[in-house]
Design a protein around this motif. Sequence first.
Motif, mmCIF file in Angstrom:
data_model
loop_
_atom_site.group_PDB
_atom_site.id
_atom_site.type_symbol
_atom_site.label_atom_id
_atom_site.label_comp_id
_atom_site.label_asym_id
_atom_site.label_seq_id
_atom_site.Cartn_x
_atom_site.Cartn_y
_atom_site.Cartn_z
ATOM 1 N N LEU A 6 7.111 -15.262 -4.874
ATOM 2 C CA LEU A 6 6.250 -14.569 -5.834
ATOM 3 C C LEU A 6 6.200 -15.329 -7.161
ATOM 4 O O LEU A 6 5.132 -15.454 -7.762
ATOM 5 N N TYR A 16 3.524 -6.372 -0.236
ATOM 6 C CA TYR A 16 4.066 -7.540 -0.931
ATOM 7 C C TYR A 16 5.004 -8.327 -0.015
ATOM 8 O O TYR A 16 4.954 -9.560 0.045
ATOM 9 N N TRP A 58 -4.643 -7.593 -0.481
ATOM 10 C CA TRP A 58 -3.342 -7.633 -1.147
ATOM 11 C C TRP A 58 -3.350 -8.639 -2.294
ATOM 12 O O TRP A 58 -2.819 -8.362 -3.376
ATOM 13 N N LEU A 95 -2.404 -8.220 -6.131
ATOM 14 C CA LEU A 95 -1.396 -9.052 -6.803
ATOM 15 C C LEU A 95 -1.934 -9.586 -8.131
ATOM 16 O O LEU A 95 -1.243 -9.550 -9.153
#
Length: 483
Positions: free
Chosen positions: A320, A365, A409, A413
């Motif tokens: 991430l 995630y 997604w 994000l």
Amino acid sequence: MSGAHAVRSTPSDPAAEGAPRPTVFALHGLGLTGRAFDEVAALLQPDFRLVAIDLPGFGTAASAGAAGVDEMADAVLARIASETVGPWLLLGHSMGGKVASVVTSRVLDGSAHVFGLRGIVLLAPSPVTPEPMADDKREEMLSWLTGPRLDPEHAREFVDDNVGSPWTAAQREEAVELVLDGSTEAWESWLLRGSREDWADAVGALDVPALVLAGEEDGDLGADAQPDLVAPTYPRATVQTLAGAGHLLMLERPAEVADAVRSFWADDASRAPLVPEHLARVIASDHTGARVRGAFAGRAVADDRTAPPRALTEAQLDTLRSVLARVLPADLGGLDLAARLDARLAEGTGDGWRHGDLPDDATAYRLGLDELAPFDGSPEERDALLTHIQEGSYTPRSDGLTARQLSLWFTDLCADAATTWLQHPAALAEIGFDGFATGGDGPRKQGFTRLTLGTREGWEGSPGGPSVVHESQMISREERSWT
């Protein structure tokens, strides 16, 4: 010494050229005064400005007589408010450590009209709970209080009881002079009331960078006791033992205390974006409500980079971080957005929205980051991969998320990253927004009276402080299609 040390200004944060020099507010222990920090202050020059405060009942404030922890905290906050809006540290010794904890709690809950706290260094601190002290020792010290000031013999006994090894006669007499500079009324107030006050519920757990120094030869507040005493209040605290030292650490080991403050600042407390002064003053003012001020105070301290992830794995958190480095501008002033996003996922404090085709946020995630791992290659290759994901043209390698789900997604994000960044007051300064200052907590809501584009009211101050992200580092929509 009871006031600020005026020394020349130098940048304190290597990551922010031209940043203001940090201020250290030093709070002494029982029987001492701000002069106890003289040598530490000299050793911290020129990189830090140390403001040693005589707490009510001691030193230049001896005429104030008896004062509780609450009144001492009020006095400290008033001094901080008059000196700076950051960045600043608290340095609290023994009794001053308990006061520093109450001050910190009021900063973080927004009830104090100050801003800019970066962390706290505690020297053999008294805990926020009743201080461990044997009844016979307390009674013995109370028996000394027969006049307006302690007599020299009892002052020497106090000093001798609180050092790890004998001093020279000159060192001992210098310390005795400090002890004689307080009112016995203040001594009595601390021994009978302040040290026994229980602030645990009011203070709670303080999520700030914290360093605790403790003497190996100290008694009830020494190295053996401190880990258990401070853990409930400071979950991020590191406890360091000073071998052979007693209780009067800033007098016994000034060089080690100064070195510890420097290291703490460089390695931990400084690693957060600098909030420009004009916006910091708006946050500290009564134009900003306590709840908002408290939220900004918590967001403005450095992230705990040693904390384990809460919703993701270590590998997912690293991925991430790598993805966010391609999504947002390169220099975030030390902000660990990935850790903040992980915390939001763990606490379920996101924006409350997700696409119906996606699993819950944390699961999305985890699956999305596993698909991207190890996310290496050149910057161009990583950008191309993210572009394919955004456009839905990427073919997943696993059965975790479909191409459409990955695209959805990734959109989330990007939104989460932007939202988390904009929650930091330095980011709001970057975009020139202070619309949160809609009024204080009283019946009068000042708000804004001039709503013309490009017009600033006098209380808003003028921009001009260092930026968390420089214009040259901003990434255009053309360069990054997902922005």
